[in-house]
Design a protein around this motif. Structure first.
Motif, PDB file in Angstrom:
ATOM      1  N   ALA A  19      28.290 -18.463   0.493  1.00 10.48           N
ATOM      2  CA  ALA A  19      28.944 -18.807  -0.865  1.00 10.48           C
ATOM      3  C   ALA A  19      29.549 -20.219  -0.683  1.00 10.48           C
ATOM      4  CB  ALA A  19      29.903 -17.607  -1.212  1.00 10.48           C
ATOM      5  N   HIS A  20      29.932 -20.337   0.320  1.00  8.84           N
ATOM      6  CA  HIS A  20      30.660 -21.718   0.655  1.00  8.84           C
ATOM      7  C   HIS A  20      29.913 -22.854   0.991  1.00  8.84           C
ATOM      8  CE1 HIS A  20      34.502 -19.209  -0.163  1.00  8.84           C
ATOM      9  NE2 HIS A  20      33.915 -18.316   0.790  1.00  8.84           N
ATOM     10  N   ALA A  21      28.856 -22.857   1.026  1.00  3.90           N
ATOM     11  CA  ALA A  21      27.944 -24.049   1.346  1.00  3.90           C
ATOM     12  C   ALA A  21      27.609 -24.815   0.280  1.00  3.90           C
ATOM     13  CB  ALA A  21      26.512 -23.360   1.652  1.00  3.90           C
ATOM     14  N   ASP A  22      27.699 -26.252   0.691  1.00  3.63           N
ATOM     15  CA  ASP A  22      27.349 -27.165  -0.345  1.00  3.63           C
ATOM     16  C   ASP A  22      25.965 -26.961  -0.978  1.00  3.63           C
ATOM     17  OD1 ASP A  22      29.847 -28.423   0.372  1.00  3.63           O
ATOM     18  OD2 ASP A  22      28.845 -29.877   1.887  1.00  3.63           O
ATOM     19  N   ASN A  23      25.950 -27.503  -2.260  1.00  2.90           N
ATOM     20  CA  ASN A  23      24.586 -27.432  -2.904  1.00  2.90           C
ATOM     21  C   ASN A  23      24.073 -25.897  -2.569  1.00  2.90           C
ATOM     22  OD1 ASN A  23      24.721 -29.947  -3.522  1.00  2.90           O
ATOM     23  ND2 ASN A  23      23.629 -30.776  -1.633  1.00  2.90           N
ATOM     24  N   THR A  26      19.802 -24.525  -4.958  1.00  2.00           N
ATOM     25  CA  THR A  26      18.712 -25.844  -4.959  1.00  2.00           C
ATOM     26  C   THR A  26      17.424 -25.485  -5.201  1.00  2.00           C
ATOM     27  OG1 THR A  26      18.388 -25.836  -2.642  1.00  2.00           O
ATOM     28  CG2 THR A  26      20.130 -27.015  -3.250  1.00  2.00           C
ATOM     29  N   TRP A  27      16.649 -26.345  -5.986  1.00  2.00           N
ATOM     30  CA  TRP A  27      15.268 -26.414  -6.133  1.00  2.00           C
ATOM     31  C   TRP A  27      14.648 -27.002  -4.908  1.00  2.00           C
ATOM     32  CZ3 TRP A  27      12.799 -24.361 -10.238  1.00  2.00           C
ATOM     33  CH2 TRP A  27      13.777 -24.131 -11.438  1.00  2.00           C
ATOM     34  N   ILE A  28      13.479 -26.319  -4.470  1.00  2.00           N
ATOM     35  CA  ILE A  28      12.698 -26.715  -3.484  1.00  2.00           C
ATOM     36  C   ILE A  28      11.603 -27.731  -3.996  1.00  2.00           C
ATOM     37  CG2 ILE A  28      11.108 -25.857  -1.553  1.00  2.00           C
ATOM     38  CD1 ILE A  28      12.670 -23.433  -1.578  1.00  2.00           C
ATOM     39  N   PRO A  94      10.465 -21.175  -5.299  1.00  2.00           N
ATOM     40  CA  PRO A  94      10.835 -22.597  -5.844  1.00  2.00           C
ATOM     41  C   PRO A  94      12.253 -22.788  -5.613  1.00  2.00           C
ATOM     42  CG  PRO A  94      10.613 -21.148  -7.720  1.00  2.00           C
ATOM     43  CD  PRO A  94      10.054 -20.309  -6.402  1.00  2.00           C
ATOM     44  N   TRP A  95      12.992 -21.855  -5.211  1.00  8.17           N
ATOM     45  CA  TRP A  95      14.512 -22.113  -4.988  1.00  8.17           C
ATOM     46  C   TRP A  95      15.022 -21.821  -3.692  1.00  8.17           C
ATOM     47  CZ3 TRP A  95      12.535 -18.367  -8.815  1.00  8.17           C
ATOM     48  CH2 TRP A  95      12.536 -18.902 -10.073  1.00  8.17           C
ATOM     49  N   ALA A  96      16.015 -22.139  -3.563  1.00 14.19           N
ATOM     50  CA  ALA A  96      16.856 -21.700  -2.239  1.00 14.19           C
ATOM     51  C   ALA A  96      18.017 -21.412  -2.542  1.00 14.19           C
ATOM     52  CB  ALA A  96      16.683 -22.953  -1.168  1.00 14.19           C
ATOM     53  N   ILE A  97      18.852 -20.614  -1.709  1.00 17.30           N
ATOM     54  CA  ILE A  97      20.223 -20.374  -1.662  1.00 17.30           C
ATOM     55  C   ILE A  97      20.662 -20.779  -0.177  1.00 17.30           C
ATOM     56  CG2 ILE A  97      22.117 -18.525  -1.739  1.00 17.30           C
ATOM     57  CD1 ILE A  97      20.292 -17.031  -3.659  1.00 17.30           C
ATOM     58  N   GLY A  98      21.280 -21.914  -0.119  1.00 15.22           N
ATOM     59  CA  GLY A  98      21.408 -22.335   1.193  1.00 15.22           C
ATOM     60  C   GLY A  98      20.153 -22.693   1.923  1.00 15.22           C
ATOM     61  N   PRO A  99      20.080 -21.977   3.261  1.00 20.90           N
ATOM     62  CA  PRO A  99      18.737 -22.085   3.890  1.00 20.90           C
ATOM     63  C   PRO A  99      17.735 -21.066   3.577  1.00 20.90           C
ATOM     64  CG  PRO A  99      20.467 -21.067   5.325  1.00 20.90           C
ATOM     65  CD  PRO A  99      20.949 -21.382   3.835  1.00 20.90           C
ATOM     66  N   ASP A 131      13.626 -19.552   7.746  1.00 20.62           N
ATOM     67  CA  ASP A 131      12.689 -20.111   8.872  1.00 20.62           C
ATOM     68  C   ASP A 131      13.597 -21.030   9.613  1.00 20.62           C
ATOM     69  OD1 ASP A 131      10.515 -19.086   7.701  1.00 20.62           O
ATOM     70  OD2 ASP A 131       9.993 -20.852   6.627  1.00 20.62           O
ATOM     71  N   TYR A 132      13.644 -20.973  10.923  1.00 21.14           N
ATOM     72  CA  TYR A 132      14.345 -21.688  11.838  1.00 21.14           C
ATOM     73  C   TYR A 132      13.314 -22.042  12.825  1.00 21.14           C
ATOM     74  CZ  TYR A 132      17.646 -23.157  15.520  1.00 21.14           C
ATOM     75  OH  TYR A 132      18.382 -23.853  16.370  1.00 21.14           O
TER      76      TYR A 132
END
Length: 162
Positions: A19-23, A26-28, A94-99, A131-132
Motif C-alpha cells: 500500500a505504501h509503494a510508489d506507483n 500500474t499497467w504492464i 495487464p495490471w500490477a499491484i507493486g511487483p 516472479d523473482y
C-alpha cells in the motif's frame, strides 16, 4: 458470504505491505518476451472445508510468457475430486499491484466428474503472479460452481528455465 469475506480479508492482508509503494497500480507493457517456466501442481485451500476435498493437487505444467501481459500455459494435476485433470489456456495479466501481476487465467479443464461428466469446460480464474529472478508463484482464486466445482485459493510454484 462469510467465506467470501474471509477470502477478501486474506487477499487484502497479503497486499497490505504494498500500500505504501510508489506507483501502486500500474499497467504492464505488452512488449515481446520469451520465458519458459516449469510449473508445479497446486496446493489448494478450499472454501468448503466440511467436504473431503483433496488440497494436494500435485502435477506438472509449463508456462511460456510470450509478452509482458500474456503467457500460454498447459499441464496436468490431481484435482480436488481425486481425479486427473488437464488444462490449457492463457494467463492474461495487464495490471500490477507493486511487483504482483494481476489478471486471469482463461483456460479449458477436464477431469472433474460432476462437470460435464469429466469432459472439457472453459473457466476464468482470477490470478496473481509474483516472479523473482528464476522462481515464481501463481495464486488462483477459484470460484465455486454449484455442486460441480469447489472453489478455493490455489498456489502454484514455478521455476524459469530461460
Amino acid at each position: 458470504m462469510k467465506r467470501l469475506s474471509l477470502t477478501a480479508a486474506l487477499v487484502l492482508a497479503a497486499l497490505a505491505p504494498l500500500a505504501h509503494a510508489d506507483n501502486l497500480f500500474t499497467w504492464i507493457e505488452a512488449e515481446p518476451k520469451s520465458e519458459l517456466w516449469i510449473d508445479s501442481g497446486f496446493a489448494t485451500w478450499h472454501f468448503d472445508r466440511d467436504k473431503d476435498l483433496n488440497g494436494n493437487n500435485y502435477g506438472l505444467g509449463a508456462e511460456y510468457r510470450f509478452s509482458g501481459t500474456m503467457a500460454a500455459t498447459a499441464g496436468r494435476f490431481y484435482n480436488s475430486d481425486r481425479q486427473w485433470s488437464n488444462y490449457a489456456g492463457v494467463i492474461w495479466q495487464p495490471w500490477a499491484i507493486g511487483p504482483v501481476r494481476v489478471g486471469a487465467a482463461l483456460a479449458a479443464f477436464d477431469g472433474y466428474p460432476h462437470m460435464r461428466d469429466g469432459g472439457w469446460f472453459p473457466a476464468a480464474i482470477p490470478t496473481l503472479t509474483y516472479d523473482y529472478k528464476r522462481v515464481g508463484v501463481n495464486v488462483g482464486i477459484i470460484p465455486s460452481y454449484k455442486d460441480r466445482l469447489y472453489g478455493g485459493i490455489s498456489v502454484q510454484l514455478k521455476i524459469k528455465l530461460f
